[in-house]
Design a protein around this motif. Structure first.
Motif, PDB file in Angstrom:
ATOM      1  N   UNK A  37     -19.332 -30.848 -11.548  1.00  0.00           N
ATOM      2  CA  UNK A  37     -20.134 -32.375 -10.836  1.00  0.00           C
ATOM      3  C   UNK A  37     -19.589 -33.526 -12.505  1.00  0.00           C
ATOM      4  N   UNK A  38     -19.637 -34.236 -11.975  1.00  0.00           N
ATOM      5  CA  UNK A  38     -18.462 -35.807 -12.817  1.00  0.00           C
ATOM      6  C   UNK A  38     -17.503 -36.067 -12.339  1.00  0.00           C
TER       7      UNK A  38
ATOM      8  N   UNK B 162     -21.780 -35.914  -8.263  1.00  0.00           N
ATOM      9  CA  UNK B 162     -23.391 -34.995  -8.311  1.00  0.00           C
ATOM     10  C   UNK B 162     -23.337 -34.403  -7.171  1.00  0.00           C
ATOM     11  N   UNK B 163     -24.476 -33.218  -7.657  1.00  0.00           N
ATOM     12  CA  UNK B 163     -24.849 -32.356  -6.960  1.00  0.00           C
ATOM     13  C   UNK B 163     -25.332 -32.960  -5.283  1.00  0.00           C
TER      14      UNK B 163
ATOM     15  N   UNK C 119     -17.211 -30.906   1.116  1.00  0.00           N
ATOM     16  CA  UNK C 119     -17.441 -31.284  -0.124  1.00  0.00           C
ATOM     17  C   UNK C 119     -18.789 -30.770  -0.791  1.00  0.00           C
ATOM     18  N   UNK C 120     -18.305 -30.052  -2.031  1.00  0.00           N
ATOM     19  CA  UNK C 120     -19.118 -29.211  -2.574  1.00  0.00           C
ATOM     20  C   UNK C 120     -19.431 -29.309  -3.972  1.00  0.00           C
ATOM     21  N   UNK C 121     -20.507 -30.139  -5.123  1.00  0.00           N
ATOM     22  CA  UNK C 121     -20.094 -30.450  -6.307  1.00  0.00           C
ATOM     23  C   UNK C 121     -21.542 -28.992  -6.969  1.00  0.00           C
ATOM     24  N   UNK C 122     -20.837 -28.887  -7.457  1.00  0.00           N
ATOM     25  CA  UNK C 122     -21.882 -27.402  -8.508  1.00  0.00           C
ATOM     26  C   UNK C 122     -21.961 -28.599 -10.066  1.00  0.00           C
ATOM     27  N   UNK C 123     -23.104 -28.183 -10.258  1.00  0.00           N
ATOM     28  CA  UNK C 123     -23.799 -28.523 -11.280  1.00  0.00           C
ATOM     29  C   UNK C 123     -24.184 -27.825 -13.035  1.00  0.00           C
TER      30      UNK C 123
END
Length: 120
Positions: free
Chosen positions: A14-15, A86-87, A116-120
């Motif tokens: 994230x970010x 963002x997740x 696309x995978x966004x991890x927190x």
């Protein structure tokens, strides 16, 4: 026949940022609008951003100010720069292009999708 090949997906925190690319090839005389869509598990496919041949852009409210769509008409390629991810941006991203071979009407073609995978 027209092929759209996407690249640039992956896993990011994230970010972070990612840049997607989509190149169109085949029987292309002219390309009108190009765009990026996404589909998260259990959700409908939604428009993320679109751009006309003249450069006019349109964005989903959820990505305004974070994502930028652009295109290189000479290369028949569309890009999606994704910043401040963002997740909830996690999804399969598909590109689309309205293409004519100069004989038939414009037809919407789709890429195979890139995760696309966004991890927190």
């Amino acid at each position: 026949q027209v092929q759209l090949v996407e690249s640039g997906g992956g896993l990011v925190q994230a970010g972070g940022s990612l840049r997607l690319s989509c190149a169109a090839s085949g029987s292309i005389f002219s390309i009108n609008a190009m765009g990026w869509y996404r589909q998260a598990p259990g959700q409908q496919r939604e428009l993320v951003a679109a751009i006309t041949s003249g450069g006019t852009t349109n964005y989903a409210d959820s990505v305004k100010g974070r994502f930028t769509i652009s295109r290189d008409n000479a290369k028949n390629t569309v890009y999606l720069q994704m910043n401040s991810l963002k997740p909830e941006d996690t999804a399969v991203y598909y590109c689309s292009a309205d293409v004519t071979d100069g004989v038939q009407d414009f037809w919407a073609y789709w890429g195979q999708g890139t995760q696309v995978t966004v991890s927190s």
